[in-house]
Design a protein around this motif. Structure first.
Motif, PDB file in Angstrom:
ATOM      1  N   GLU A   2       0.836  -3.966 -14.137  1.00 33.49           N
ATOM      2  CA  GLU A   2      -0.509  -3.686 -14.648  1.00 33.49           C
ATOM      3  C   GLU A   2      -1.524  -3.685 -13.502  1.00 33.49           C
ATOM      4  O   GLU A   2      -2.436  -2.847 -13.461  1.00 33.49           O
ATOM      5  CB  GLU A   2      -0.881  -4.732 -15.692  1.00 33.49           C
ATOM      6  CG  GLU A   2      -0.059  -4.640 -16.976  1.00 33.49           C
ATOM      7  CD  GLU A   2      -0.328  -5.791 -17.926  1.00 33.49           C
ATOM      8  OE1 GLU A   2      -1.238  -6.595 -17.639  1.00 33.49           O
ATOM      9  OE2 GLU A   2       0.369  -5.890 -18.956  1.00 33.49           O
ATOM     10  N   ASN A   3      -1.364  -4.609 -12.566  1.00 32.60           N
ATOM     11  CA  ASN A   3      -2.247  -4.628 -11.392  1.00 32.60           C
ATOM     12  C   ASN A   3      -2.173  -3.311 -10.641  1.00 32.60           C
ATOM     13  O   ASN A   3      -3.197  -2.756 -10.213  1.00 32.60           O
ATOM     14  CB  ASN A   3      -1.850  -5.765 -10.445  1.00 32.60           C
ATOM     15  CG  ASN A   3      -2.092  -7.146 -11.024  1.00 32.60           C
ATOM     16  OD1 ASN A   3      -2.896  -7.303 -11.938  1.00 32.60           O
ATOM     17  ND2 ASN A   3      -1.401  -8.136 -10.497  1.00 32.60           N
ATOM     18  N   ALA A   4      -0.940  -2.806 -10.466  1.00 33.13           N
ATOM     19  CA  ALA A   4      -0.749  -1.557  -9.720  1.00 33.13           C
ATOM     20  C   ALA A   4      -1.419  -0.388 -10.447  1.00 33.13           C
ATOM     21  O   ALA A   4      -2.092   0.439  -9.815  1.00 33.13           O
ATOM     22  CB  ALA A   4       0.746  -1.285  -9.530  1.00 33.13           C
ATOM     23  N   ARG A   5      -1.250  -0.319 -11.764  1.00 33.50           N
ATOM     24  CA  ARG A   5      -1.862   0.781 -12.528  1.00 33.50           C
ATOM     25  C   ARG A   5      -3.384   0.739 -12.407  1.00 33.50           C
ATOM     26  O   ARG A   5      -4.030   1.777 -12.238  1.00 33.50           O
ATOM     27  CB  ARG A   5      -1.435   0.702 -13.993  1.00 33.50           C
ATOM     28  CG  ARG A   5      -0.009   1.171 -14.249  1.00 33.50           C
ATOM     29  CD  ARG A   5       0.255   1.381 -15.725  1.00 33.50           C
ATOM     30  NE  ARG A   5       0.260   0.119 -16.461  1.00 33.50           N
ATOM     31  CZ  ARG A   5       1.343  -0.635 -16.641  1.00 33.50           C
ATOM     32  NH1 ARG A   5       2.494  -0.265 -16.118  1.00 33.50           N
ATOM     33  NH2 ARG A   5       1.253  -1.754 -17.337  1.00 33.50           N
ATOM     34  N   GLU A   6      -3.965  -0.462 -12.501  1.00 36.23           N
ATOM     35  CA  GLU A   6      -5.419  -0.593 -12.372  1.00 36.23           C
ATOM     36  C   GLU A   6      -5.883  -0.206 -10.971  1.00 36.23           C
ATOM     37  O   GLU A   6      -7.027   0.209 -10.775  1.00 36.23           O
ATOM     38  CB  GLU A   6      -5.840  -2.021 -12.688  1.00 36.23           C
ATOM     39  CG  GLU A   6      -5.671  -2.387 -14.164  1.00 36.23           C
ATOM     40  CD  GLU A   6      -6.029  -3.836 -14.450  1.00 36.23           C
ATOM     41  OE1 GLU A   6      -6.483  -4.534 -13.510  1.00 36.23           O
ATOM     42  OE2 GLU A   6      -5.844  -4.277 -15.599  1.00 36.23           O
ATOM     43  N   LEU A  52       4.750  -2.298  -8.162  1.00 30.64           N
ATOM     44  CA  LEU A  52       4.246  -3.646  -8.409  1.00 30.64           C
ATOM     45  C   LEU A  52       3.227  -4.043  -7.352  1.00 30.64           C
ATOM     46  O   LEU A  52       3.482  -3.901  -6.154  1.00 30.64           O
ATOM     47  CB  LEU A  52       5.404  -4.656  -8.378  1.00 30.64           C
ATOM     48  CG  LEU A  52       6.573  -4.405  -9.337  1.00 30.64           C
ATOM     49  CD1 LEU A  52       7.678  -5.445  -9.114  1.00 30.64           C
ATOM     50  CD2 LEU A  52       6.112  -4.424 -10.784  1.00 30.64           C
ATOM     51  N   LYS A  53       2.085  -4.520  -7.805  1.00 28.49           N
ATOM     52  CA  LYS A  53       1.058  -5.025  -6.885  1.00 28.49           C
ATOM     53  C   LYS A  53       0.793  -6.486  -7.247  1.00 28.49           C
ATOM     54  O   LYS A  53       0.243  -6.793  -8.294  1.00 28.49           O
ATOM     55  CB  LYS A  53      -0.244  -4.235  -6.998  1.00 28.49           C
ATOM     56  CG  LYS A  53      -1.358  -4.815  -6.119  1.00 28.49           C
ATOM     57  CD  LYS A  53      -2.686  -4.136  -6.393  1.00 28.49           C
ATOM     58  CE  LYS A  53      -3.790  -4.727  -5.525  1.00 28.49           C
ATOM     59  NZ  LYS A  53      -4.082  -6.141  -5.892  1.00 28.49           N
ATOM     60  N   PHE A  54       1.189  -7.380  -6.350  1.00 26.17           N
ATOM     61  CA  PHE A  54       0.957  -8.800  -6.584  1.00 26.17           C
ATOM     62  C   PHE A  54      -0.392  -9.199  -6.003  1.00 26.17           C
ATOM     63  O   PHE A  54      -0.784  -8.718  -4.939  1.00 26.17           O
ATOM     64  CB  PHE A  54       2.080  -9.632  -5.966  1.00 26.17           C
ATOM     65  CG  PHE A  54       3.385  -9.481  -6.691  1.00 26.17           C
ATOM     66  CD1 PHE A  54       3.687 -10.288  -7.768  1.00 26.17           C
ATOM     67  CD2 PHE A  54       4.300  -8.500  -6.317  1.00 26.17           C
ATOM     68  CE1 PHE A  54       4.878 -10.139  -8.463  1.00 26.17           C
ATOM     69  CE2 PHE A  54       5.491  -8.338  -6.994  1.00 26.17           C
ATOM     70  CZ  PHE A  54       5.775  -9.157  -8.075  1.00 26.17           C
ATOM     71  N   ILE A  60      12.183  -5.865  -5.603  1.00 24.44           N
ATOM     72  CA  ILE A  60      12.175  -5.237  -4.281  1.00 24.44           C
ATOM     73  C   ILE A  60      11.815  -3.761  -4.376  1.00 24.44           C
ATOM     74  O   ILE A  60      11.000  -3.252  -3.585  1.00 24.44           O
ATOM     75  CB  ILE A  60      13.544  -5.438  -3.603  1.00 24.44           C
ATOM     76  CG1 ILE A  60      13.737  -6.935  -3.279  1.00 24.44           C
ATOM     77  CG2 ILE A  60      13.667  -4.594  -2.345  1.00 24.44           C
ATOM     78  CD1 ILE A  60      15.157  -7.309  -2.902  1.00 24.44           C
ATOM     79  N   ASN A  61      12.392  -3.053  -5.350  1.00 18.80           N
ATOM     80  CA  ASN A  61      12.073  -1.628  -5.504  1.00 18.80           C
ATOM     81  C   ASN A  61      10.649  -1.424  -5.994  1.00 18.80           C
ATOM     82  O   ASN A  61       9.986  -0.447  -5.609  1.00 18.80           O
ATOM     83  CB  ASN A  61      13.067  -0.973  -6.464  1.00 18.80           C
ATOM     84  CG  ASN A  61      14.345  -0.529  -5.777  1.00 18.80           C
ATOM     85  OD1 ASN A  61      14.342   0.419  -5.001  1.00 18.80           O
ATOM     86  ND2 ASN A  61      15.437  -1.235  -6.047  1.00 18.80           N
ATOM     87  N   GLY A  62      10.162  -2.338  -6.828  1.00 23.90           N
ATOM     88  CA  GLY A  62       8.786  -2.222  -7.298  1.00 23.90           C
ATOM     89  C   GLY A  62       7.780  -2.337  -6.169  1.00 23.90           C
ATOM     90  O   GLY A  62       6.777  -1.604  -6.126  1.00 23.90           O
ATOM     91  N   VAL A  63       8.052  -3.241  -5.238  1.00 24.83           N
ATOM     92  CA  VAL A  63       7.175  -3.382  -4.065  1.00 24.83           C
ATOM     93  C   VAL A  63       7.234  -2.113  -3.214  1.00 24.83           C
ATOM     94  O   VAL A  63       6.202  -1.601  -2.756  1.00 24.83           O
ATOM     95  CB  VAL A  63       7.576  -4.620  -3.244  1.00 24.83           C
ATOM     96  CG1 VAL A  63       6.859  -4.628  -1.896  1.00 24.83           C
ATOM     97  CG2 VAL A  63       7.253  -5.899  -4.014  1.00 24.83           C
ATOM     98  N   ALA A  64       8.445  -1.585  -3.000  1.00 26.10           N
ATOM     99  CA  ALA A  64       8.585  -0.356  -2.201  1.00 26.10           C
ATOM    100  C   ALA A  64       7.862   0.815  -2.868  1.00 26.10           C
ATOM    101  O   ALA A  64       7.179   1.611  -2.194  1.00 26.10           O
ATOM    102  CB  ALA A  64      10.066  -0.037  -2.012  1.00 26.10           C
ATOM    103  N   ASP A  65       7.986   0.930  -4.188  1.00 26.31           N
ATOM    104  CA  ASP A  65       7.302   2.008  -4.914  1.00 26.31           C
ATOM    105  C   ASP A  65       5.790   1.921  -4.738  1.00 26.31           C
ATOM    106  O   ASP A  65       5.093   2.949  -4.656  1.00 26.31           O
ATOM    107  CB  ASP A  65       7.654   1.948  -6.402  1.00 26.31           C
ATOM    108  CG  ASP A  65       9.084   2.384  -6.687  1.00 26.31           C
ATOM    109  OD1 ASP A  65       9.669   3.075  -5.839  1.00 26.31           O
ATOM    110  OD2 ASP A  65       9.610   2.005  -7.759  1.00 26.31           O
TER     111      ASP A  65
END
Length: 340
Positions: free
Chosen positions: A180-184, A190-192, A245-250
């Motif tokens: 959700e952070n990434a979409r916003e 994934l954005k932490f 790991i893939n979410g961070v790379a994406d």
């Protein structure tokens, strides 16, 4: 005793807390030639009433059998086990004491190795535990990039890889919020947040959440260290490791943009009302995150068609360089030159 505690991250919501305790004497009486008096007081606190009662019953059985001293002996034995797993000793006694205090604070904030009931989800390691002093200086239990960069290696190498996995799993469990952070943020993957609490939505007091993106790279690097140490394929395949790991790379791939004049890929973020382009620390960390994702997919025989493209882009990341002084610089801001 039951009460309510506010959970500020969730607005006005509250949680019920069960607090069981033995009464504390208003005063103690010594008689005759007594020079020492031992009294045992027990407190059990939990969000789960059943769990609080169970642990209280176990403790009170010892107290009623005049074996209250065994409670502290149990704590001592538990810490002796931990201390045998890893500690830092030096010739300088004072420095060793400081190291011991730091390790104790770290261990005290980790999930318990011995417990009667299932543990609550672990939300991560805060750099100063739950301390709260004057002003905004304390972390107040919140989780920053310090967890992965400074504390995780100690937990992994000195104590217990199983506990280290729980630290990483605190990020795995927050994947939905990170998405959700990434979409916003207008990105994929994934954005932490730089400043995270229970929900993993950004809690930063001095940041817009649009900057300090390096925390994503820090998380991927911790995952890399864990895999290098344990070769835990099950964590990758079945426990959300590969998705993390893939979410961070994406995320990094979706944030790249190509500069045709320089034939390089760029990253930009904002910080303190300035635009920062190509922070060397962030860009190198992002590239390593992408390489790790490709490696993991190969390891699991799940190679994605995008991997080759992602790796090719990562190899063309811009890293600011100062040829006059032969060094990499921190970042370029506002297009007006190099900022140290």
């Amino acid at each position: 005793l039951k009460g309510r505690t506010p959970v500020t991250e969730f607005g006005n919501s509250e949680r019920i807390v069960t607090y069981l305790y033995t009464p504390i004497n208003d005063y103690l009486v010594f008689s005759g030639d007594d020079t020492e008096l031992n009294k045992t007081f027990v407190i059990s606190v939990d969000f789960n009433e059943t769990a609080a009662k169970l642990e209280m019953d176990v403790a009170m059985q010892l107290v009623n059998e005049k074996r209250g001293h065994e409670l502290i002996d149990t704590h001592k034995r538990s810490f002796e086990k931990i201390w045998q797993m890893g500690r830092i000793e030096m010739d300088n006694v004072e420095l060793t004491r400081i190291a011991y205090v730091s390790l104790y604070a770290l261990v005290s904030s980790l999930p318990s190795r011995e417990h009667f009931t299932p543990l609550n989800p672990f939300f991560g390691l805060s750099s100063d535990s739950l301390s709260r002093g004057h002003g905004p200086a304390d972390a107040r239990g919140r989780v920053y990039w310090h967890q992965e960069v400074f504390m995780f290696p100690v937990v992994l190498l000195m104590f217990d890889p199983a506990i280290a996995k729980q630290v990483l799993s605190s990020r795995v469990n927050a994947k939905q919020a990170a998405a959700e952070n990434a979409r916003e943020f207008g990105a994929k993957g994934l954005k932490f947040p730089y400043d995270a609490a229970a929900t993993s939505r950004d809690q930063a007091r001095y940041s817009s959440g649009m900057d300090r993106l390096h925390v994503n790279a820090n998380i991927a690097y911790a995952a890399r260290q864990y895999l290098a140490t344990t070769r835990d394929i099950a964590w990758l395949a079945d426990e959300g490791g590969s998705e993390l790991i893939n979410g961070v790379a994406d995320f990094w791939v979706s944030r790249m943009f190509y500069d045709a004049a320089r034939t390089q890929y760029m990253l930009s973020e904002t910080s303190r009302e300035k635009e920062i382009k190509n922070d060397a620390y962030t860009n190198i960390g992002a590239a390593k995150s992408i390489y790790l994702a490709a490696y993991v997919n190969c390891l699991l025989n799940r190679s994605r068609l995008l991997d080759e493209t992602r790796v090719a882009k990562a190899k063309c990341f811009a890293v600011p360089y100062d040829p006059e002084n032969d060094r990499h610089v921190e970042f370029v801001a506002n297009g007006n030159g190099v900022f140290k």
